[in-house]
Write an enzyme that holds these catalytic residues in place. Structure first.
Site, short mmCIF file in Angstrom:
data_model
loop_
_atom_site.label_atom_id
_atom_site.label_comp_id
_atom_site.label_asym_id
_atom_site.label_seq_id
_atom_site.Cartn_x
_atom_site.Cartn_y
_atom_site.Cartn_z
CB ALA A 68 -0.92 0.01 1.23
CG ASP A 69 2.80 5.01 -1.47
OD1 ASP A 69 3.91 4.69 -1.05
OD2 ASP A 69 2.45 6.19 -1.69
CB THR A 70 -1.14 6.66 2.50
OG1 THR A 70 -1.75 5.40 2.83
CG2 THR A 70 -2.11 7.79 2.82
#
Length: 196
Positions: A68-70
């Site tokens: 994931a990447d925010t």
């Protein structure tokens, strides 16, 4: 399937734990550069898929890696993790008193080659902040590992967020409702989590 979380984020680890999903951690260094032409959700999805690709060669057939990447976006500007106090101050000064968007891109990559990439968006409204409040937050919470220089679960989130449109957990770093639904669709929930 056996879930592998490829993230050093304590928030993502806690969210998966709280969802009742057993997992193991696997970490490796992956660069977080992205093509300049990408915008907003495209950036988060690209980075999540890019991270997953680094784990693909080592996945067993019965494993599924979650990456994931925010990112935080103010209009079309991507606000990544701040390099230092000055950059954190500049980011929070821009965000205060305004609404911004948080996108988390997620990639679910199974050892058998199946892959799902998706993102979720939350609009976050901040009240106006004083320079003293911004300085206090940076000094006490050291938000250098957080996109946009803040964590929703930290003091600043509690003191400054006036309204959310979308998932709170997405702002923390993982859109848990989407992760659950996509794992279910892939038939990748552990046996004790199959509730339907």
């Amino acid at each position: 399937m056996k879930l592998v979380l490829a993230s050093n984020s304590p928030r993502r680890r806690q969210l998966l734990t709280d969802m009742g999903l057993p997992y193991k951690i696997r970490l490796r260094e992956v660069d977080e550069d992205f093509p300049a032409h990408l915008r907003r959700a495209e950036v988060a999805e690209y980075l999540a898929a890019h991270k997953a690709a680094a784990y693909a060669p080592d996945l067993a057939q019965d494993e599924l890696v979650i990456t994931a990447d925010t990112i935080v976006c103010l209009e079309n500007d991507v606000l990544n993790k701040p390099a230092d106090r000055a950059e954190a101050t500049a980011m929070l000064t821009r965000l205060q008193g305004r609404a911004h968007d948080v996108f988390t891109g997620v990639c679910l990559l199974a050892g058998d080659g199946r892959q799902v990439v998706f993102s979720d968006q939350t609009t976050v409204h901040f009240r106006a902040l004083s320079p003293a409040e911004i300085g206090y937050y940076i000094d006490t919470c050291q938000p250098y590992d957080k996109a946009g220089s803040y964590g929703a679960q930290d003091w600043l989130g509690m003191a400054a967020i006036t309204r959310l449109e979308g998932s709170y957990f997405n702002v923390m770093g993982l859109p848990t409702h989407r992760v659950w639904a996509e794992l279910e669709a892939l038939g990748a929930l552990p046996g004790n989590a199959q509730l339907r």
